[in-house]
Design a protein around this motif. Structure first.
Motif, mmCIF file in Angstrom:
data_model
loop_
_atom_site.group_PDB
_atom_site.id
_atom_site.type_symbol
_atom_site.label_atom_id
_atom_site.label_comp_id
_atom_site.label_asym_id
_atom_site.label_seq_id
_atom_site.Cartn_x
_atom_site.Cartn_y
_atom_site.Cartn_z
ATOM 1 N N LEU A 1 1.642 -10.822 4.547
ATOM 2 C CA LEU A 1 0.693 -11.300 5.533
ATOM 3 C C LEU A 1 -0.526 -11.889 4.851
ATOM 4 C CD1 LEU A 1 0.876 -8.223 7.902
ATOM 5 C CD2 LEU A 1 2.214 -10.315 7.985
ATOM 6 N N LEU A 2 -1.147 -12.866 5.505
ATOM 7 C CA LEU A 2 -2.350 -13.475 4.980
ATOM 8 C C LEU A 2 -3.566 -12.668 5.400
ATOM 9 C CD1 LEU A 2 -1.570 -17.211 5.732
ATOM 10 C CD2 LEU A 2 -1.315 -15.996 3.572
ATOM 11 N N PRO A 3 -4.570 -12.545 4.534
ATOM 12 C CA PRO A 3 -5.788 -11.850 4.927
ATOM 13 C C PRO A 3 -6.489 -12.605 6.041
ATOM 14 C CG PRO A 3 -5.742 -12.288 2.550
ATOM 15 C CD PRO A 3 -4.600 -13.016 3.153
ATOM 16 N N VAL A 4 -7.034 -11.878 6.976
ATOM 17 C CA VAL A 4 -7.820 -12.484 8.030
ATOM 18 C C VAL A 4 -9.142 -11.741 8.115
ATOM 19 C CG1 VAL A 4 -5.814 -13.206 9.355
ATOM 20 C CG2 VAL A 4 -6.799 -10.974 9.768
ATOM 21 N N SER A 5 -10.058 -12.245 8.913
ATOM 22 C CA SER A 5 -11.378 -11.658 8.998
ATOM 23 C C SER A 5 -11.751 -11.448 10.448
ATOM 24 C CB SER A 5 -12.393 -12.588 8.326
ATOM 25 O OG SER A 5 -11.961 -12.901 7.011
ATOM 26 N N TYR A 6 -12.787 -10.642 10.666
ATOM 27 C CA TYR A 6 -13.140 -10.288 12.039
ATOM 28 C C TYR A 6 -14.598 -9.881 12.079
ATOM 29 C CZ TYR A 6 -13.044 -7.736 16.466
ATOM 30 O OH TYR A 6 -13.289 -7.269 17.732
ATOM 31 N N VAL A 7 -15.286 -10.254 13.138
ATOM 32 C CA VAL A 7 -16.659 -9.843 13.339
ATOM 33 C C VAL A 7 -16.713 -8.875 14.501
ATOM 34 C CG1 VAL A 7 -18.971 -10.586 13.991
ATOM 35 C CG2 VAL A 7 -17.620 -11.965 12.419
ATOM 36 N N THR A 8 -17.284 -7.690 14.303
ATOM 37 C CA THR A 8 -17.491 -6.751 15.388
ATOM 38 C C THR A 8 -18.915 -6.244 15.287
ATOM 39 O OG1 THR A 8 -16.816 -4.655 16.370
ATOM 40 C CG2 THR A 8 -16.510 -4.868 14.007
ATOM 41 N N ALA A 9 -19.600 -6.203 16.420
ATOM 42 C CA ALA A 9 -21.023 -5.882 16.442
ATOM 43 C C ALA A 9 -21.734 -6.805 15.457
ATOM 44 C CB ALA A 9 -21.250 -4.412 16.110
ATOM 45 N N ASP A 10 -22.489 -6.291 14.489
ATOM 46 C CA ASP A 10 -23.167 -7.136 13.511
ATOM 47 C C ASP A 10 -22.481 -7.080 12.153
ATOM 48 O OD1 ASP A 10 -25.142 -7.919 15.308
ATOM 49 O OD2 ASP A 10 -26.246 -6.056 14.979
ATOM 50 N N LEU A 11 -21.206 -6.645 12.122
ATOM 51 C CA LEU A 11 -20.489 -6.501 10.861
ATOM 52 C C LEU A 11 -19.423 -7.568 10.729
ATOM 53 C CD1 LEU A 11 -19.945 -2.645 10.808
ATOM 54 C CD2 LEU A 11 -21.610 -3.926 9.481
ATOM 55 N N TYR A 12 -19.282 -8.066 9.511
ATOM 56 C CA TYR A 12 -18.208 -8.997 9.207
ATOM 57 C C TYR A 12 -17.239 -8.286 8.275
ATOM 58 C CZ TYR A 12 -15.679 -13.012 7.444
ATOM 59 O OH TYR A 12 -14.680 -13.886 7.105
ATOM 60 N N PHE A 13 -16.020 -8.018 8.768
ATOM 61 C CA PHE A 13 -15.014 -7.313 7.981
ATOM 62 C C PHE A 13 -14.142 -8.326 7.243
ATOM 63 C CE2 PHE A 13 -15.618 -2.948 8.846
ATOM 64 C CZ PHE A 13 -16.174 -2.867 10.111
ATOM 65 N N ASP A 14 -14.218 -8.267 5.927
ATOM 66 C CA ASP A 14 -13.383 -9.108 5.080
ATOM 67 C C ASP A 14 -13.353 -8.453 3.712
ATOM 68 O OD1 ASP A 14 -11.788 -11.109 4.187
ATOM 69 O OD2 ASP A 14 -13.362 -12.617 4.035
ATOM 70 N N MET A 15 -12.242 -7.827 3.352
ATOM 71 C CA MET A 15 -12.215 -6.946 2.190
ATOM 72 C C MET A 15 -12.295 -7.700 0.865
ATOM 73 S SD MET A 15 -9.585 -3.918 3.332
ATOM 74 C CE MET A 15 -8.363 -4.924 4.161
ATOM 75 N N THR A 16 -13.131 -7.178 -0.016
ATOM 76 C CA THR A 16 -13.238 -7.671 -1.384
ATOM 77 C C THR A 16 -13.163 -6.492 -2.339
ATOM 78 O OG1 THR A 16 -15.652 -7.579 -1.279
ATOM 79 C CG2 THR A 16 -14.611 -9.690 -0.759
ATOM 80 N N ARG A 17 -12.746 -6.772 -3.556
ATOM 81 C CA ARG A 17 -12.591 -5.727 -4.561
ATOM 82 C C ARG A 17 -13.937 -5.415 -5.190
ATOM 83 N NH1 ARG A 17 -9.326 -7.170 -9.793
ATOM 84 N NH2 ARG A 17 -11.371 -7.138 -10.797
ATOM 85 N N ALA A 18 -14.367 -4.148 -5.071
ATOM 86 C CA ALA A 18 -15.594 -3.735 -5.747
ATOM 87 C C ALA A 18 -15.299 -3.310 -7.174
ATOM 88 C CB ALA A 18 -16.276 -2.606 -4.986
ATOM 89 N N SER A 19 -14.201 -2.533 -7.375
ATOM 90 C CA SER A 19 -13.842 -2.084 -8.714
ATOM 91 C C SER A 19 -12.426 -1.544 -8.724
ATOM 92 C CB SER A 19 -14.816 -0.998 -9.216
ATOM 93 O OG SER A 19 -14.763 0.135 -8.371
#
Length: 787
Positions: A17-35
């Protein structure tokens, strides 16, 4: 190749599946690698071989956040400082084979560690007896290989991890030195075919959860732990009052011994064959009353789940007694089934997505509103449950279920773990880790986020897939193969997840939300020089109304006064939508009902593409025709849905979804907002702005009204009636750019409801304005053809 006891899975096709993104309330969910930290590769990480469970805690006295990762094959526990998620630091590693970095002696307390749960309190005056004066954060670890549990003190995390005590299944055969005879009891409880006296069901301990019990009849209040034993088909309850000196078994419960049978039909068969995940929660059953503890347990081999009442954990049964439920007249107390129907299995009573149920998480929106989400590995699915009423029949409390690929946004192939976190008031999101399919080294594991704001209608947020999955920042995820456990944490306005990988011997920290990227490059920052807000009918002049009656827009679900319309009467739903970005699309859903509004159930929809004026009509019940008008002034876009109902509609919810050109959207529901009946009344729409297009001086002559009445009664033909329409057009009483109407009538027969409308007008049952609106609508939608 690694020993794979730990993976319970079937081989199914992989859906990439391709990554997708979503906005809920004031948050933008789109996962990135922190470590990413890998055993033997990342400096300081030496105990992650076969990484299994993970836990997160915050040390308030140090203002730091820590992760504890378990290495199943290393028999080790690693304490990690994740206060800086992009640079996690391994502080201590202890276990069976090594002396800890800060732990001075050889630790023989971990053998196949699987999961961890935390408990304790936030003060130094703890009732617990610890090896240090501080006991804010204690942990209990399950050891699958040695059939044991062990407790640790993490309160002085920056110094070292302290071992406290351990308890093995063998400890149940004879009392341990220093045991407490008044509460340490002997009971046959290891299985239906075994006769050895055991004090615990600990063969293959899998998961653990803790709770504080204020209703115990022995020690009040007290902290307890419930441990699932996969091979024993049971659970063991530990009293954690003295986690450093002695772990005593409060009681245990097994599938075969304590479940009902043919001779005890009023005592439910416990669904505890192969128990895996467990989550505890509380329910306040009466105003001002105590919050009573419960546990929900997934049973992998039973393909189901079991709910237990934990409020009386110190009452043991007599040998041979069954674990009855409250109200059956035979229960003696102790941990028991919450009710007669407090469990469920796959392919029974409406449940069809519980094959290989492996983990569960719970959350609550109020003291009485409790929910649970169960993930099932073999069905590639999850099920959402309403747990608010422990006495309810669970097959009536399944709110939703989803499997496989839902649109293009789900990836829940072979889920292994689930956790739930709160993003804002009563808004919850589930994070699901999967260990994928195929060979162990090539499993396309993933992490998916699911919006649980409406438990009966969970929505996909975003998905990232290991070994090829790319975050929005372009950085790949490389170390998620065979993901085993997931926990979330929050730091400085950002949500993170810690995920362990059994195959990659690693722990990955994922940033779940943050600045929204744009096609213009990273220089555009969300909220600074780039609009990331969803369109809104709730602020800055935004509104929504039915026939000029304003609706409440304060929440996702809104109660509404029902507007009653008539067949042949124009209904206008007007939305004033605020957004700094252009509105791309506005969708109106109606003709649906139910206790939990869901636009997926709507039989009618008008989907309007603002950019090109395109209109898509969905009308499963053939009850309306429609037109849409829009006008933009500044950051407000006015969208009018003009609906002519041609048949009745029962009381219906409506939903409106507005989407901007950045794909941010707002979706609101209005309960029981509209109904359409077949009998006209004197109620007029004359005062509806923009609907009656007559000029102030132009009125409909009496002969047109007579013509309408004659046509309605069958005295004249349809063509003669159309001549009256032609007059209204020529005199601009009907607003249209065309000049004449076909004297041959319409391309198809005029619908019966139009003749009814004409008759009602002639009889004075509806106003002149309503009649003009109806005819104008017919002309504009092509029902009456203009030449």
């Amino acid at each position: 190749m690694k020993s794979k006891f730990i993976v319970l899975t079937t081989l199914l096709a992989v859906a990439v599946l391709l990554p997708v993104s979503y906005v809920t309330a004031d948050l933008y969910f789109d996962m990135t690698r922190a470590s990413e930290s890998q055993d033997g590769v990342t400096t300081g990480f030496t105990g992650l071989n076969g990484a299994s469970g993970v836990g997160i805690f915050t040390n308030s006295s140090e203002s730091k956040t820590y992760a504890v990762a378990l290495g199943f094959l290393d028999d080790q526990l690693t304490l990690i400082d994740v206060t800086v998620p992009t640079n996690p630091v391994a502080l201590d590693t202890i276990g069976q084979r090594v002396v800890g970095v800060r732990t001075l002696d050889d630790a023989n307390w971990l053998d196949g560690p699987r999961n961890i749960a935390f408990f304790g309190n936030d003060t130094d005056t703890s009732p617990f007896t610890c090896t240090t004066a501080r006991c804010e954060t204690l942990g209990i670890v399950t050891n699958f290989q040695s059939d044991s549990v062990a407790t640790f003190n993490f309160s002085a995390s920056s110094e070292r991890v302290y071992f406290l005590a351990n308890y093995t299944e063998q400890d149940g055969t004879v009392p341990k030195v220093g045991f407490q005879p008044n509460i340490f009891k002997t009971f046959v409880q290891d299985g239906p075919n075994e006769s050895t006296d055991q004090h615990s069901a600990l063969d293959g301990p899998w998961d653990v959860a803790t709770w504080v019990n204020s209703t115990s009849n022995t020690i009040e209040p007290a902290t307890y732990a419930i441990v699932t034993a996969f091979n024993d088909d049971g659970v063991t309850i530990f009293n954690m009052t003295d986690p450093a000196g002695f772990l005593h078994v409060a009681m245990n419960l097994t599938n075969g011994v304590d479940g009902g049978g043919a001779a005890a039909t009023d005592r439910p068969e416990l669904e505890l064959d192969g128990p895996t995940g467990v989550s505890t929660y509380y329910i306040q059953q009466s105003a001002g009353g105590p919050e009573l503890p419960y546990a929900i347990i997934t049973a992998f081999n039973d393909d189901g789940f079991q709910i237990l009442d934990l409020s009386d954990p110190e009452e043991w049964f007599n040998k041979g007694d069954k674990a009855g439920y409250s109200g059956d007249g035979k229960a003696r107390g102790g941990v028991h089934a919450a009710a007669q129907h407090s469990n469920a299995t796959d392919n029974s009573e409406g449940f069809n997505l519980l094959d290989g149920a492996i983990d569960v998480a719970t959350w609550n929106t109020t003291n009485t509103a409790k929910y649970g989400i169960v993930v099932a590995q073999n069905d590639n699915s999850f099920v959402v449950l309403d747990l608010s009423d422990p006495s309810a029949r669970m097959f009536e409390k399944q709110l939703s279920n989803t499997s496989g690929a839902y649109g293009i946004n789900w990836n829940i192939t072979s889920p292994s773990a689930v956790t739930v976190f709160e993003t804002d008031t009563n808004h919850y999101v589930a994070a699901i880790a999967t260990n994928g399919t195929g060979s162990a080294a090539a499993r396309a594991s993933s992490v998916s986020l699911v919006d649980l704001y409406i438990p009966s209608n969970p929505q996909p947020l975003t998905t990232i897939v290991s070994d090829g999955g790319i975050g929005s920042d372009g950085v790949p995820f490389n170390l998620l193969s065979d993901a085993q456990s997931i926990e979330t944490f929050y730091l400085a306005g950002v949500y993170y997840a810690a995920v362990t990988s059994y195959e990659d011997d690693a722990i990955t920290i994922i940033q779940l939300n943050g600045d929204k990227p744009s096609s213009g490059g990273a220089s555009k920052i969300c909220g600074y020089n780039y609009d990331c807000e969803a369109p809104s009918v709730s602020k800055s002049g935004g509104s929504i109304a039915i026939n000029n009656a304003a609706l409440d827009t304060s929440s996702r679900y809104n109660d509404a006064d029902t507007t009653t319309a008539k067949v042949g009467q124009m209904v206008t739903v007007k939305a004033n939508v605020y957004d700094e970005s252009p509105i791309y699309k506005s969708n109106l859903y109606f003709d649906f009902s139910g206790t939990s509004p869901d636009w997926n159930n709507a039989n009618a929809a008008i989907k309007y593409t603002v950019s090109n004026g395109g209109i898509e009509i969905i009308d499963n019940n053939n009850i309306f025709s429609a037109d849409v008008q829009e006008n933009k002034v500044g950051d407000l876009t006015e969208i009018k849905f003009k609906i002519m109902f041609t048949d009745v509609m029962d009381t219906s919810h409506i939903a409106i979804q507005n989407i901007d050109d950045s794909t941010n959207y707002q979706l609101l529901y209005f309960k029981d907002a509209l109904e359409v009946t077949g009998t006209p009344t004197q109620t007029s729409l004359d005062d509806v702005e923009g609907e009656v297009t007559q000029t102030a001086t132009a009125t409909v002559p009496g002969w047109v009204k007579n013509t309408a009445g004659w046509w309605a009664s069958g005295a004249i033909t349809e063509g003669e009636f159309v001549k009256g329409v032609e007059f209204l057009i020529k005199e601009q009483i009907i607003d249209t750019d065309a000049q004449t109407a076909s004297s041959e009538g319409t391309g198809t027969s005029v619908p019966d409801w139009v003749k009814n409308t004409a008759g009602w007008w002639a009889d004075g049952a509806i106003s002149e304005g309503e009649f003009v609106n109806a005819i104008e609508h017919l002309v504009k939608t092509g029902t009456i053809i203009i030449i």
